[in-house]
Write an enzyme that holds these catalytic residues in place. Structure first.
Site: not given
Length: 350
Positions: A171, A254, A263-265
């Protein structure tokens, strides 16, 4: 802290070179080999359908979603001579039609495929009953933390897909920003849920450090990381999507997360569809709470929705813990526990 200068948000960014490791690329799916067995979830509201199936002898999850409208395609489709339209309602100034656009229709389909799909993945993508669970600090320490540790450590490949991204093996073409600092750095790229359309903005910031699993682990020592993600994450997205107004992208964490690597959205607020999830904790709130008290998330009760078929709920239920509905009696701990033991019978609440 070492910073990475953001030169452009159009895909080319200045970042540290990755280690000289040969990339490992997953096999591209041959759709002719997919066998659909049964529908395990679908939604008329959000326009998706999910199948349990098989791919080359392995259990698979196949989820199909409609992508956002493209204005030009929509205009061309509605004016196309081969358009089929059937009216099913008319009332005063209102009418409703079922229309079948030409083969080059107004929107493509997005497919999410998970192979092989284990029981956890099947539970995640299946429709089933969900309850709101109230997790006290002691329940977390005695029951849930052990579950998380076993989940991550039992399967050595549990977060391998995350590490592939962070190590530059997969990615790389999708990465919008990368700060390689091992302590306070992160990588920003589109979420798997994103269709890639400019009208469907959903990114995740993956931290490079691997010792933070969830919101429960955060304290004042992590504030530089959280501030970095908040400031640079929003700056990068505001540069790329410069047509958005200030404040149209929200960042949140979350609890419980879908996977236990911090992780952060980042997601665009759509006034037509916006709905805050019971799992959402705004990043700004998290930062302010920790500034007030370093061990805030080690001390407070956290509520979250949990599927009764999930491995997490099975682990909690097997321990005899009852945390939902929220106990209405909030007296001294000894009295509260006695009252709850009467209220919930033989089940324990901590």
């Amino acid at each position: 802290m070492k910073r990475v200068k953001l030169e452009s948000c159009e895909g080319d960014i200045k970042k540290e070179p990755t280690t000289d490791v040969e990339p490992t690329v997953s096999e591209e799916i041959d759709f002719k080999e997919l066998k659909l067995e049964k529908v395990i979830d679908q939604s008329a509201l959000t326009k998706y359908i999910t199948f349990k199936g098989e791919y080359k002898g392995q259990t698979a999850v196949i989820r199909l979603e409609k992508t956002p409208f493209d204005e030009e395609s929509a205009r061309n489709s509605l004016n196309a001579p081969e358009l089929e339209a059937k009216r099913n309602l008319i009332n005063d100034v209102y009418s409703r039609y079922n229309i079948r656009p030409p083969s080059n229709g107004v929107a493509d389909l997005k497919a999410i495929i998970v192979v092989p799909a284990n029981e956890t993945v099947l539970a995640k993508y299946s429709r089933n009953e969900t309850i709101l669970f109230y997790e006290s600090p002691s329940v977390y320490q005695m029951i849930v933390e052990k579950f998380i540790t076993e989940t991550v450590e039992k399967n050595k490949d549990y977060n391998q897909w995350v590490y592939n991204i962070l190590e530059g093996k997969t990615e790389t073409e999708h990465v919008l920003y990368n700060d390689p600092d091992p302590k306070d750095g992160f990588m920003l790229l589109p979420s798997l849920k994103s269709s890639g359309d400019d009208k469907d903005i959903h990114y995740i910031a993956l931290c490079h450090r691997r010792d933070i699993r969830s919101l429960r682990d955060l304290n004042a020592s992590h504030l530089p990381l959280l501030d970095n993600i908040h400031q640079i994450g929003h700056e990068a997205l505001n540069q790329k999507y410069d047509y958005l107004e200030e404040g149209q992208i929200r960042s949140y964490i979350h609890y419980h997360p879908t996977f236990y690597h911090f992780h952060v959205h980042f997601e665009q607020i759509d006034p037509a569809e916006y709905k805050s999830s019971d799992r959402d904790n705004l990043l700004t709130d998290v930062i302010e709470n920790i500034r007030i008290r370093s061990d805030y998330y080690q001390r407070r009760m956290l509520a979250f929705p949990v599927s009764i078929k999930s491995a997490l709920w099975k682990h909690i239920d097997a321990a005899g813990i009852v945390g939902s509905p929220y106990p209405r009696f909030l007296g001294p701990p000894g009295v509260r526990n006695m009252w709850n033991s009467i209220r919930y019978g033989e089940k324990r609440i901590i």
